[in-house]
Design an enzyme around this catalytic site. Structure first.
Site, PDB file in Angstrom:
ATOM      1  CG  ASP A   8      20.736  29.375  31.827  1.00  0.00           C
ATOM      2  OD1 ASP A   8      19.804  30.076  32.280  1.00  0.00           O
ATOM      3  OD2 ASP A   8      21.411  29.716  30.837  1.00  0.00           O
ATOM      4  CB  CYS A  70      18.307  29.805  28.880  1.00  0.00           C
ATOM      5  SG  CYS A  70      18.068  30.184  27.131  1.00  0.00           S
ATOM      6  CB  THR A  72      17.750  34.349  24.484  1.00  0.00           C
ATOM      7  OG1 THR A  72      18.397  33.071  24.365  1.00  0.00           O
ATOM      8  CG2 THR A  72      18.782  35.450  24.604  1.00  0.00           C
ATOM      9  CG  HIS A 103      -0.323  24.984  13.250  1.00  0.00           C
ATOM     10  ND1 HIS A 103      -0.088  25.916  12.261  1.00  0.00           N
ATOM     11  CD2 HIS A 103      -1.651  25.027  13.499  1.00  0.00           C
ATOM     12  CE1 HIS A 103      -1.233  26.502  11.923  1.00  0.00           C
ATOM     13  NE2 HIS A 103      -2.202  25.981  12.669  1.00  0.00           N
ATOM     14  CG  HIS A 139      -0.957  20.915  11.604  1.00  0.00           C
ATOM     15  ND1 HIS A 139      -0.180  21.814  10.904  1.00  0.00           N
ATOM     16  CD2 HIS A 139      -2.162  21.507  11.782  1.00  0.00           C
ATOM     17  CE1 HIS A 139      -0.889  22.906  10.674  1.00  0.00           C
ATOM     18  NE2 HIS A 139      -2.091  22.751  11.195  1.00  0.00           N
TER      19      HIS A 139
HETATM   20  C1  RB5 Z   1      23.701  32.546  29.829  1.00  0.00           C
HETATM   21  O1  RB5 Z   1      24.338  33.705  30.191  1.00  0.00           O
HETATM   22  C2  RB5 Z   1      22.955  32.725  28.515  1.00  0.00           C
HETATM   23  O2  RB5 Z   1      23.831  32.620  27.470  1.00  0.00           O
HETATM   24  C3  RB5 Z   1      21.856  31.710  28.408  1.00  0.00           C
HETATM   25  O3  RB5 Z   1      20.986  31.835  29.486  1.00  0.00           O
HETATM   26  C4  RB5 Z   1      21.001  31.777  27.168  1.00  0.00           C
HETATM   27  O4  RB5 Z   1      20.517  33.059  26.944  1.00  0.00           O
HETATM   28  C5  RB5 Z   1      21.554  31.172  25.964  1.00  0.00           C
HETATM   29  O5  RB5 Z   1      20.896  31.097  24.911  1.00  0.00           O
END
Ligand code: RB5
Length: 147
Positions: A8, A70, A72, A103, A139
């Site tokens: 993203d 993304c 996180t 695994h 596994h």
């Molecule tokens: C976008 O701002 C953020 O929510 C996305 O990149 C991600 O971290 C979602 O899990």
């Protein structure tokens, strides 16, 4: 070996270096063929759309593996794991990189731009790519139970 990559807007978040192009360049320098599934700029988009594109490429065989980024690494991994046959791993430590391959035979590596430095992402991705699946029967049995 072909790798589909998608992110993203976190993949283009300032300050530079922007993770998606930098990771793409790193993979190309390692000799991988890249399938770019977008996004390609900092405008806000929805991570499931890019998870879907990468997973479709892996599932239809046009890519061997996928990389998703993304903020996180969590949301885009959740979206990836809605696809039957995709084993997306949220990778934030070297053990997670190694064990998700050996695994879990993970086929999509999910990285968090706001959690990891670019160097950490590249190191984790290299470990992930360089670790083979163990093919151990226990596994394999567990993976088969997930469908
Ligand atoms: C976008 O701002 C953020 O929510 C996305 O990149 C991600 O971290 C979602 O899990």
């Amino acid at each position: 070996m072909r790798i589909a990559i998608g992110s993203d807007h976190a993949g283009y978040e300032d300050p530079p270096p922007h993770y998606k192009p930098a990771i793409t360049e790193h993979l190309q320098s390692r000799g991988y063929e890249i399938i770019d599934c977008g996004t390609n700029g900092p405008d806000s988009v929805d991570y499931p759309d890019y998870a879907d594109k990468v997973c479709d490429a892996v599932l239809d065989g046009s890519a061997d593996l996928g990389v998703l980024i993304c903020g996180t690494g969590i949301g885009i991994c959740m979206a990836a794991n809605r696809h039957k046959g995709i084993r997306g791993a949220p990778v934030a430590t070297e053990d997670m990189a190694r064990l998700s391959r050996s695994h879990n035979n993970s086929n999509v590596c999910c990285l968090g731009k706001r959690i990891l430095s670019l160097d950490e992402c590249i190191n984790l991705l290299d470990i992930w790519l360089d670790t083979p699946y163990s093919h151990h029967p226990r596994h394999q049995r567990r993976i088969e139970k997930m469908g």
